[in-house]
Design an enzyme around this catalytic site. Structure first.
Site, PDB file in Angstrom:
ATOM      1  N   GLY A   1      44.977  38.033  37.347  1.00 31.78           N
ATOM      2  CA  GLY A   1      46.147  38.423  38.118  1.00 31.78           C
ATOM      3  C   GLY A   1      47.272  38.860  37.204  1.00 31.78           C
ATOM      4  O   GLY A   1      47.152  38.851  35.989  1.00 31.78           O
TER       5      GLY A   1
ATOM      6  N   LEU B   1      42.309  41.883  43.659  1.00 31.97           N
ATOM      7  CA  LEU B   1      42.047  40.639  42.947  1.00 31.97           C
ATOM      8  C   LEU B   1      41.338  40.966  41.643  1.00 31.97           C
ATOM      9  O   LEU B   1      40.409  41.769  41.614  1.00 31.97           O
ATOM     10  CB  LEU B   1      41.149  39.735  43.802  1.00 31.97           C
ATOM     11  CG  LEU B   1      40.734  38.399  43.205  1.00 31.97           C
ATOM     12  CD1 LEU B   1      41.938  37.459  43.097  1.00 31.97           C
ATOM     13  CD2 LEU B   1      39.649  37.757  44.057  1.00 31.97           C
ATOM     14  N   CYS B   2      41.804  40.365  40.553  1.00 32.23           N
ATOM     15  CA  CYS B   2      41.112  40.472  39.267  1.00 32.23           C
ATOM     16  C   CYS B   2      40.978  39.058  38.701  1.00 32.23           C
ATOM     17  O   CYS B   2      41.281  38.084  39.389  1.00 32.23           O
ATOM     18  CB  CYS B   2      41.842  41.411  38.314  1.00 32.23           C
ATOM     19  SG  CYS B   2      43.435  40.824  37.728  1.00 32.23           S
ATOM     20  N   GLN B   3      40.536  38.925  37.483  1.00 30.64           N
ATOM     21  CA  GLN B   3      40.281  37.605  36.908  1.00 30.64           C
ATOM     22  C   GLN B   3      41.560  36.798  36.707  1.00 30.64           C
ATOM     23  O   GLN B   3      41.627  35.645  37.078  1.00 30.64           O
ATOM     24  CB  GLN B   3      39.550  37.747  35.566  1.00 30.64           C
ATOM     25  CG  GLN B   3      39.061  36.457  34.973  1.00 30.64           C
ATOM     26  CD  GLN B   3      37.866  35.873  35.713  1.00 30.64           C
ATOM     27  OE1 GLN B   3      37.286  36.493  36.590  1.00 30.64           O
ATOM     28  NE2 GLN B   3      37.513  34.652  35.374  1.00 30.64           N
TER      29      GLN B   3
ATOM     30  N   TYR C   1      41.746  35.400  40.243  1.00 30.97           N
ATOM     31  CA  TYR C   1      40.622  34.556  40.623  1.00 30.97           C
ATOM     32  C   TYR C   1      40.710  33.184  39.964  1.00 30.97           C
ATOM     33  O   TYR C   1      40.393  32.170  40.579  1.00 30.97           O
ATOM     34  CB  TYR C   1      39.318  35.266  40.233  1.00 30.97           C
ATOM     35  CG  TYR C   1      38.073  34.523  40.608  1.00 30.97           C
ATOM     36  CD1 TYR C   1      37.595  34.551  41.911  1.00 30.97           C
ATOM     37  CD2 TYR C   1      37.369  33.789  39.658  1.00 30.97           C
ATOM     38  CE1 TYR C   1      36.453  33.867  42.258  1.00 30.97           C
ATOM     39  CE2 TYR C   1      36.225  33.109  40.001  1.00 30.97           C
ATOM     40  CZ  TYR C   1      35.764  33.145  41.296  1.00 30.97           C
ATOM     41  OH  TYR C   1      34.638  32.461  41.638  1.00 30.97           O
TER      42      TYR C   1
END
Length: 156
Positions: free
Chosen positions: A78, A74-76, A117
């Site tokens: 995607g 998961l990153c900010q 996220y």
């Protein structure tokens, strides 16, 4: 296991409950000439908080994930492997970069959250799952079905 690859400052603002933060990029620390030069280069392009690769990423990941365990990245924002009009080759993100690096390192059960996220909290279904967690917003990944892309060998 949900592995949040965002830098610590982003993770501390809000994160998925139960996720582990293993930052792939970390804020540039220190005041050595090379670090000051990198900070200045980021500032030149309007980026106040520049980042650099975390040299301890794989060591930290091994401490957070059991061998053979599925990893959901998961990153900010995607990313996506699917092409669109504006991004015919897909849209790159930190989670996709990490997925590529993990596959190259031999990991096989790797997936990523499309939209990241930001999209998790845009959807009305996620709004009821926000809880306070050590002063940060969090969401329980077991209560929410993520739209994920799978990379690697699902049979491994």
């Amino acid at each position: 296991m949900v592995v949040d690859v965002r830098p610590d400052p982003e993770y501390s603002v809000g994160h998925v409950a139960g996720s582990r933060n293993v930052q792939f990029y970390r804020p540039i620390e220190g005041n050595a000439p090379s670090q000051l030069l990198r900070k200045a280069a980021f500032a030149f392009f309007g980026i106040a908080n520049g980042t650099e690769l975390n040299p301890a990423f794989f060591d930290e990941l091994e401490g957070a994930v059991k061998p053979g365990q599925e990893i959901i990245l998961l990153c900010q924002t995607g990313g996506t492997l699917a092409g669109t009009r504006n991004f015919p080759q897909g849209r790159q993100s930190r989670s996709l970069i990490v997925a590529y690096e993990l596959i190259q390192a031999g990991y096989r059960k790797v997936s990523f959250v499309t939209g990241g996220y930001i999209d998790v909290f845009k959807e009305p279904a996620a709004q009821g799952l926000l809880t306070a967690s050590e002063g940060a917003k969090s969401i329980n990944p077991l209560e929410r079905a993520f739209t994920s892309g799978f990379i690697g060998d699902p049979e491994s």
